[in-house]
Every structure is written in structure tokens, then in C-alpha cells.
Design a protein around this motif. Structure first.
Motif, PDB file in Angstrom:
ATOM      1  N   ASP A 431       0.923  -1.083   0.214  1.00 53.56           N
ATOM      2  CA  ASP A 431       0.002   0.063   0.100  1.00 53.56           C
ATOM      3  C   ASP A 431       0.899   1.088   0.086  1.00 53.56           C
ATOM      4  O   ASP A 431       0.471   2.425  -0.380  1.00 53.56           O
ATOM      5  CB  ASP A 431      -0.897   0.089   1.121  1.00 53.56           C
ATOM      6  CG  ASP A 431      -1.920  -1.424   1.602  1.00 53.56           C
ATOM      7  OD1 ASP A 431      -2.679  -1.391   0.452  1.00 53.56           O
ATOM      8  OD2 ASP A 431      -1.799  -2.184   2.409  1.00 53.56           O
ATOM      9  N   VAL A 432       1.935   1.075   0.598  1.00 49.43           N
ATOM     10  CA  VAL A 432       3.105   2.282   0.744  1.00 49.43           C
ATOM     11  C   VAL A 432       4.458   1.554   0.293  1.00 49.43           C
ATOM     12  O   VAL A 432       4.850   0.568   0.911  1.00 49.43           O
ATOM     13  CB  VAL A 432       3.162   2.829   2.039  1.00 49.43           C
ATOM     14  CG1 VAL A 432       3.728   4.090   2.138  1.00 49.43           C
ATOM     15  CG2 VAL A 432       1.574   3.257   2.455  1.00 49.43           C
ATOM     16  N   THR A 478       2.230   5.646  -3.093  1.00 48.48           N
ATOM     17  CA  THR A 478       0.882   5.185  -2.156  1.00 48.48           C
ATOM     18  C   THR A 478      -0.308   4.960  -2.962  1.00 48.48           C
ATOM     19  O   THR A 478      -0.449   6.029  -4.064  1.00 48.48           O
ATOM     20  CB  THR A 478       0.900   5.888  -0.958  1.00 48.48           C
ATOM     21  OG1 THR A 478      -0.142   4.998  -0.115  1.00 48.48           O
ATOM     22  CG2 THR A 478       0.488   7.244  -1.186  1.00 48.48           C
ATOM     23  N   LEU A 480      -2.962   5.117  -1.181  1.00 46.96           N
ATOM     24  CA  LEU A 480      -3.954   5.496   0.030  1.00 46.96           C
ATOM     25  C   LEU A 480      -4.018   7.119  -0.265  1.00 46.96           C
ATOM     26  O   LEU A 480      -3.144   7.687  -0.877  1.00 46.96           O
ATOM     27  CB  LEU A 480      -3.322   5.127   1.369  1.00 46.96           C
ATOM     28  CG  LEU A 480      -3.003   3.834   1.481  1.00 46.96           C
ATOM     29  CD1 LEU A 480      -2.537   3.640   3.124  1.00 46.96           C
ATOM     30  CD2 LEU A 480      -4.432   2.974   1.457  1.00 46.96           C
ATOM     31  N   VAL A 482      -3.604  10.872   0.463  1.00 46.57           N
ATOM     32  CA  VAL A 482      -2.608  11.550   1.029  1.00 46.57           C
ATOM     33  C   VAL A 482      -3.305  12.751   1.597  1.00 46.57           C
ATOM     34  O   VAL A 482      -3.860  13.790   0.987  1.00 46.57           O
ATOM     35  CB  VAL A 482      -1.533  12.079   0.054  1.00 46.57           C
ATOM     36  CG1 VAL A 482      -0.730  13.020   0.852  1.00 46.57           C
ATOM     37  CG2 VAL A 482      -0.809  10.883  -0.389  1.00 46.57           C
ATOM     38  N   THR A 485       1.648  16.602   3.575  1.00 45.90           N
ATOM     39  CA  THR A 485       2.746  16.231   3.246  1.00 45.90           C
ATOM     40  C   THR A 485       3.910  17.380   3.586  1.00 45.90           C
ATOM     41  O   THR A 485       3.393  18.631   3.540  1.00 45.90           O
ATOM     42  CB  THR A 485       3.312  16.146   1.466  1.00 45.90           C
ATOM     43  OG1 THR A 485       2.289  14.985   0.970  1.00 45.90           O
ATOM     44  CG2 THR A 485       4.609  15.528   1.275  1.00 45.90           C
ATOM     45  N   VAL A 504       4.735  11.919   5.060  1.00 44.64           N
ATOM     46  CA  VAL A 504       3.275  12.059   4.166  1.00 44.64           C
ATOM     47  C   VAL A 504       2.315  11.286   5.298  1.00 44.64           C
ATOM     48  O   VAL A 504       2.726  10.058   5.887  1.00 44.64           O
ATOM     49  CB  VAL A 504       3.392  10.856   2.806  1.00 44.64           C
ATOM     50  CG1 VAL A 504       2.241  11.000   2.271  1.00 44.64           C
ATOM     51  CG2 VAL A 504       4.380  11.670   1.912  1.00 44.64           C
ATOM     52  N   LEU A 506      -1.025   9.526   5.828  1.00 43.26           N
ATOM     53  CA  LEU A 506      -2.167   8.553   5.044  1.00 43.26           C
ATOM     54  C   LEU A 506      -3.423   8.383   5.568  1.00 43.26           C
ATOM     55  O   LEU A 506      -3.476   8.131   6.860  1.00 43.26           O
ATOM     56  CB  LEU A 506      -1.321   7.503   4.282  1.00 43.26           C
ATOM     57  CG  LEU A 506      -0.010   7.596   3.778  1.00 43.26           C
ATOM     58  CD1 LEU A 506       0.613   6.246   3.477  1.00 43.26           C
ATOM     59  CD2 LEU A 506      -0.214   8.542   2.450  1.00 43.26           C
ATOM     60  N   ASP A 507      -4.323   8.367   4.787  1.00 41.66           N
ATOM     61  CA  ASP A 507      -5.574   7.923   5.356  1.00 41.66           C
ATOM     62  C   ASP A 507      -5.599   6.208   5.246  1.00 41.66           C
ATOM     63  O   ASP A 507      -6.148   5.822   4.001  1.00 41.66           O
ATOM     64  CB  ASP A 507      -6.911   8.595   4.737  1.00 41.66           C
ATOM     65  CG  ASP A 507      -8.242   8.204   5.224  1.00 41.66           C
ATOM     66  OD1 ASP A 507      -8.319   7.450   6.387  1.00 41.66           O
ATOM     67  OD2 ASP A 507      -9.246   8.832   4.851  1.00 41.66           O
ATOM     68  N   GLU A 512      -5.619   7.550  10.317  1.00 37.50           N
ATOM     69  CA  GLU A 512      -4.629   8.232   9.748  1.00 37.50           C
ATOM     70  C   GLU A 512      -3.068   8.069  10.176  1.00 37.50           C
ATOM     71  O   GLU A 512      -3.076   7.739  11.543  1.00 37.50           O
ATOM     72  CB  GLU A 512      -4.661   9.963  10.037  1.00 37.50           C
ATOM     73  CG  GLU A 512      -5.716  10.477   9.187  1.00 37.50           C
ATOM     74  CD  GLU A 512      -5.717  11.937   9.370  1.00 37.50           C
ATOM     75  OE1 GLU A 512      -5.008  12.513  10.305  1.00 37.50           O
ATOM     76  OE2 GLU A 512      -6.448  12.689   8.700  1.00 37.50           O
TER      77      GLU A 512
END
Length: 627
Positions: A431-432, A478, A480, A482, A485, A504, A506-507, A512
Motif C-alpha cells: 500500500d506504501v 502510495t 492511499l 494523502v 505532506t 506523508v 495517509l488515510d 491516519e
């Protein structure tokens, strides 16, 4: 001059092929001969300059041997080496075949100069052709592709060049160009491929123009802006060089714009690139215009030797300046002065009077210039853009993370291995992805936008932050959403290569998570302790109470003082239960320097460091669950 368009076309194809060879030869010096910093930079520089010394040694023999015959043989050798590079599987064969191709190209250039042909039209069209083809392949060179299309296109270019070799050397002239026009070919090639005519730099410049220094994604899906910028650059170069008459005003304007463009390139941290590219292109075109009409006087034989030495000497300036600029990231000294200094050399040689008032005398130029612009724009549309955002974590608060030092995209065999990198990362279904040593336009590595190419293949949007200069740094890819950043530059504290931390938020499907990607650079006399403290402080403040992940090539091992800087800040070793987990070097890993550190509310499972030689490091992957 009779049938000047055939002469220009032949020189253009030769310049384009020589540029392609250089795009393979330069990274081969680093990744094969030098093994990316395991060999002293001075030794790599000496090996590189050896081939230029060889070309100098041949120049006095050109007249006795017959320059036309030598140009024909060397041109065929250049084409054969260029085609043969597609058949190599990296390694020593690639290094020495590229070196032989370079030597053949230098000898062809010198022999052609001795014959007295006018170089500027062919040089300009060759630079434009090289840029258009590099853009058409998305900055991923045909050599690294090695498929049927690559073989076909390369074979057509090589055969066309060989067919035009007699037209280049068997020309008739009314006046003979002086050595200045041949000398500037090398410095102009450097500034063009490094700055003004780099499609990868145009792609990156648009990223900065859209996002400045934070939240940098890409030019956007389907964006034509990089293509426009690249085409404008080609148009300014070609129009300035081929459509104007040489005057003092042209020379002065060329000097000012070229120096201004190179200064903007070296001093901006990204945001100035979109101005540096066209300014440098226009300046190069104008100074070439001022150079191309200067004629040679005196003894014809002595003039031929001067032109031959000038051609090789200019290409030596290319090599020395490139080594000086990029070696600073291994040795450690200021390099911002190198491109402006090269621009000053070009301006000094090209911009001196007299400036004869004469017509250009090339009616075909008025057709060639717009065709070059249109072709470059069409090719630029094929460059990779950013990937649309989309996708979700497999479950709320569950994220699969990969951290990978990709060595600018080059595998242990010295080839740009996008397929190997993509396979190694995609196999983990991340995912990342946290990437270190991300190159977006370094001529030293062939001028690729490795980040955009990799993101396109993975189907993952990216965020990029510069570290060493505006186009070399770290990235987060990612799927996901953002949220936020931020980046911070780290103090060098004696380390030659710059460093940064990219944060970063991410959700992860409602949870989060703060992710920080970094690549610590240890000073010569110890570990990256100071930078580790800076990253830990930045990461804690950036997370602002959110679950936190810090990862990348940290150049420190468990038990070291730099590693303790993270654990003392409250972060946990994500791989503690899986130690030892060596990740470097990739073919025989014995160092644990690639890590994921997490805040206490994150549990880490499914840890792996899969074996691959797509880089000199192994990737590390883990599943993170927020409790």
C-alpha cells in the motif's frame, strides 16, 4: 555548400548515436567499473578520461591516414557498438562495448572535423533528434528495453547514419569553419543533455511548478506540459542557431541567457527549473549561431589538425565537467559552479568577434525547425505522468509497507532494471513504498525519470523530495489518500551527499498514519548520528500524535548510536523479532541498514527481505497494524 541538408542529416544521426552511447557509458562507469562508490571517484574519473586521451592520440594520424576514410571506418564502428549494446546483458561487456563506442564516436567526430564540414546545423539537429527519441521512449532508453522495437529503431538509425557517412565527408565547401565551432560541440552537448534538452528534467520541472517543494506528485495524467516545455526548448535552440544571422547582439544575448539558465538550474531547489530549461536552450542556440559562421584561415593542413583537436578537446570538457559535477556527491565539494563555468567557456569561445553579416543560406532550415518542434512535442506526449490516486488498505488501519534503496534504478549487472524493481515491489502487494536513491534526471545515470517510470509500472501515485540536488532524493509511493505532506533538509555534517526527510500523512481507511521516508548519509568519520536525531525530531513533530512509521536506508545497524537515536525517541525496531535481517549488499547481504521503525501503537508482522539483484540493496517489507 552542396546538398547541405544531407551533410547536416548525417552529422545529426552521428551526434544522436554518440549521445545514446554516452547514456549507457556514463552509468556503466558508476555501476560496473565503480560499483556505486566502492571504487574511489578519482579512479573512476581516470578510467573515463583514458578514452579521450586515446582519441587525442589518433588526431595527428588523421591526415596521413586520410580523414574521410577514418571517418567512414569510425562511423561504422560507432553504429556497430551502438547496435551491439542491445545484445549485451550488462556487466563488463556493456562497459567496454560502450567505451569502444565512445572512442569510435570521438574519432569519427575528429575525422569529420578535419575534412572541413560545417558542424552547427548537424549538431543542432542531432541534439533535437536525441531529445525527441529520448522523450518518445519515456526516458527509458532503447538499450535497456532490448525488445524487437528497440532493435528495429536502433538498426534503422544506425543504417541511415552509415548510408549518409559519404555525404558528410565528401562535401564541397566555399569556406571552412574554424575550430571554435567544433570545440563548443562537447560543452553544448553537456549543457543540452543535462539541462536544456532533458525530457526527464522537463517532467520533473513541471512537478515542481505544480507542487513546489512539498506535495510533489507529477505533471498529472495526460498532461501535455512536459511535452510543451521540451518542444519549446528544442524550438529555441534550433531557431536561435539556424534562423538568425550572427551579430554582436546575438552573441551577448546568448551569453546572458545561457549563463542565467545554468545558474537557475544549479541554485534552485526545483522551482526554478521551469525557467532554467528554456533559458539555457535559447542561450545555446544563440552562441552556436555566433560560432557557426567563423571561418578558418591559414594553412589547410594545420587548420584540419586544429579542428580535430578542438572536437576532441570539447568532448573532453564534457567528460571533465560531468565528472566534476557528479563526483562531488562522493568526494564532497561545492559543484554549483560547474554548469555556469561550462556556459562561460562556451560563451568565451563562441561569442568573440568578428560576426560577419551574412545570410544563413540554408532554406531547408525554415522547414527543419518547425518539424523538430512538432516531432519533439509528439514524442513528449509519450513521457510518463503521475498515476491517478485510488485504492484502499486491505482493512482499517492495516498497511503493507515496502522500503527499498533502488540505486537510481540500476541492478548489480549495471543495467537499468525497471522490470526487476517492479517485480520485487509488486510481489509484496504494498500500500506504501518508501524509496531511497531516487533519480529523476541525472545525466550521470542516463537522464531517466526513474521515479515516474517506476510509479507508472506499479500504478501508484508518488510524492518526491530532493536531497542531493533538485532531481535526486527520496520518494513515497502510495495508493492511499494523502492528507498532508512536508519535507525537511538535513544538515550534511561532513557527508558528501545531501539528505532529507519526507513526511506523508495517509488515510488508511479512516485511520491516519504518518510515514517518513529518509536516507541517512554518514559523514566520513562516523555514523549518521546527527541526522538520525534530526529525523526523529522531525518525525515526532510531523506525526503530531498519529501512529508513526520511519523507514528507508538509514546506514546504521541495531546497536549503533544512530539507531539508538530513533529508539530513544520512542520508536520501536519493526524488525526486532526477525533479526538478523541483512539487506546489503544484495548478492551477499551482511549489513542490516534498511529499516522500518514504528511508534508503540503499531504492530509489525509478515516481515521479509526478498532476494533480488535489481539494486545493490534488498527491499524490506512488512504488514503494519494500528491498534
Amino acid at each position: 555548400m552542396r546538398r547541405t541538408y544531407l551533410t547536416a542529416a548525417g552529422i545529426a544521426l552521428g551526434v544522436a548515436l554518440l549521445t545514446d552511447v554516452l547514456r549507457v557509458w556514463l552509468p556503466s562507469i558508476i555501476t560496473i567499473f565503480g560499483q556505486a562508490a566502492s571504487t574511489p571517484a578519482e579512479l573512476m574519473g581516470g578510467f573515463a578520461l583514458l578514452w579521450f586521451v586515446g582519441a587525442f592520440a589518433v588526431v595527428p594520424l588523421l591526415r596521413p591516414l586520410g580523414p574521410r576514410g577514418v571517418a567512414l571506418v569510425a562511423g561504422i564502428a560507432l553504429a556497430a557498438c551502438r547496435l551491439g549494446l542491445l545484445a549485451t546483458d550488462g556487466g563488463q561487456a556493456q562497459l567496454y562495448l560502450a567505451s569502444a563506442g565512445l572512442l569510435a564516436g570521438l574519432i569519427w567526430l575528429a575525422a569529420t572535423a578535419v575534412t572541413g564540414v560545417e558542424p552547427v546545423p548537424g549538431l543542432v539537429l542531432g541534439l533535437a533528434l536525441g531529445t525527441a527519441t529520448h522523450a518518445a521512449v519515456g526516458t527509458f532508453d532503447l538499450t535497456w528495453r532490448g525488445n524487437a522495437i528497440a532493435w528495429t529503431v536502433t538498426a534503422v538509425l544506425c543504417l541511415a547514419f552509415v548510408a549518409l557517412l559519404p555525404a558528410v565527408t565528401n562535401h564541397t565547401t566555399e569556406s571552412t569553419p574554424g575550430p571554435a565551432a567544433w570545440f563548443v560541440a562537447g560543452p553544448v552537448l553537456l549543457l543540452w543533455t543535462m539541462v536544456a534538452g532533458s525530457p526527464a528534467l522537463a517532467n520533473t520541472a513541471v512537478s515542481y511548478a505544480r507542487g513546489e517543494e512539498t506535495g510533489i506528485a507529477g505533471p498529472g495524467p495526460g498532461s501535455a506540459l512536459p511535452a510543451v516545455l521540451t518542444a519549446v526548448s528544442v524550438g529555441l535552440l534550433a531557431a536561435g542557431a539556424l534562423l538568425l544571422r550572427p551579430t554582436a547582439a546575438v552573441a551577448v544575448a546568448g551569453l546572458v541567457t545561457m549563463v542565467a539558465g545554468t545558474v537557475a538550474f544549479t541554485l534552485s531547489w526545483g522551482s526554478g527549473l521551469i525557467l532554467a530549461i528554456p533559458a539555457t536552450a535559447l542561450g545555446l542556440g544563440l552562441v552556436l549561431c555566433a560560432t557557426g559562421f567563423r571561418t578558418d584561415r591559414g594553412d589547410p593542413a594545420a587548420g584540419g589538425r586544429r579542428r580535430g583537436f578542438a572536437a576532441v578537446g570539447g568532448m573532453t570538457v564534457f567528460a571533465v565537467a560531468a565528472v566534476l559535477y557528479y563526483a562531488s556527491y562522493d568526494i564532497g565539494y561545492p559543484n554549483e559552479w560547474v554548469p555556469p563555468a561550462v556556459a562561460a567557456v562556451v560563451a568565451f569561445v563562441a561569442g568573440r568577434p568578428p560576426y560577419p553579416r551574412m545570410d544563413v543560406g540554408r532554406s531547408w532550415s525554415w522547414t527543419a525547425v518547425p518539424l523538430a518542434v512538432v516531432a519533439t512535442f509528439g514524442a513528449g506526449l509519450l513521457m510518463p505522468g503521475s498515476v491517478p490516486a485510488g485504492g484502499r488498505a486491505p482493512a482499517p488501519g492495516v498497511v503493507r509497507v515496502v522500503a527499498y534503496n533502488i540505486r537510481m534504478g540500476f541492478g548489480l549487472d549495471g543495467r537499468l532494471d525497471l522490470a526487476g524493481l517492479t517485480a520485487a515491489i509488486a510481489a509484496q502487494r504494498p500500500d506504501v513504498v518508501l524509496l531511497s536513491e531516487v533519480d529523476r534526471a541525472w545525466l550521470l545515470n542516463g537522464g531517466h525519470d526513474t521515479l515516474a517510470l517506476l510509479a507508472e509500472r506499479l500504478g501508484m501515485p508518488y510524492r518526491f523530495a530532493p536531497a542531493a540536488d533538485a532531481v535526486w532524493g527520496d520518494a513515497v509511493l502510495t495508493r492511499l489518500p494523502v492528507v498532508y505532506t512536508a519535507t525537511v533538509r538535513l544538515r550534511a555534517v561532513g557527508a558528501p551527499t545531501g539528505a532529507q526527510a519526507l513526511g506523508v500523512v495517509l488515510d488508511a481507511d479512516g485511520a491516519e498514519v504518518a510515514v517518513v521516508s529518509t536516507h541517512l548519509q554518514p559523514p566520513p568519520d562516523g555514523g549518521p548520528v546527527s541526522q538520525a536525531h534530526e529525523v526523529a525530531t522531525f518525525a515526532r513533530g510531523f506525526a503530531a500524535g498519529r501512529p508513526l512509521v520511519v523507514g528507508g536506508d538509514l546506514n546504521t545497524q541495531p546497536g549503533d548510536a544512530a539507531f539508538a537515536a530513533f529508539t530513544d525517541a520512542g520508536l520501536l525496531d519493526g524488525f526486532a523479532a526477525n533479526r538478523p535481517l541483512p539487506t546489503s549488499p544484495a548478492d551477499a547481504p551482511n549489513e542490516q541498514i534498511d529499516h522500518l521503525l514504528v511508534s508503540p501503537e503499531i504492530s509489525v508482522t509478515e516481515v521479509v527481505a526478498p532476494r533480488t539483484e535489481a539494486s545493490d540493496h534488498l527491499p524490506v517489507a512488512a504488514t503494519l497494524t494500528v491498534s
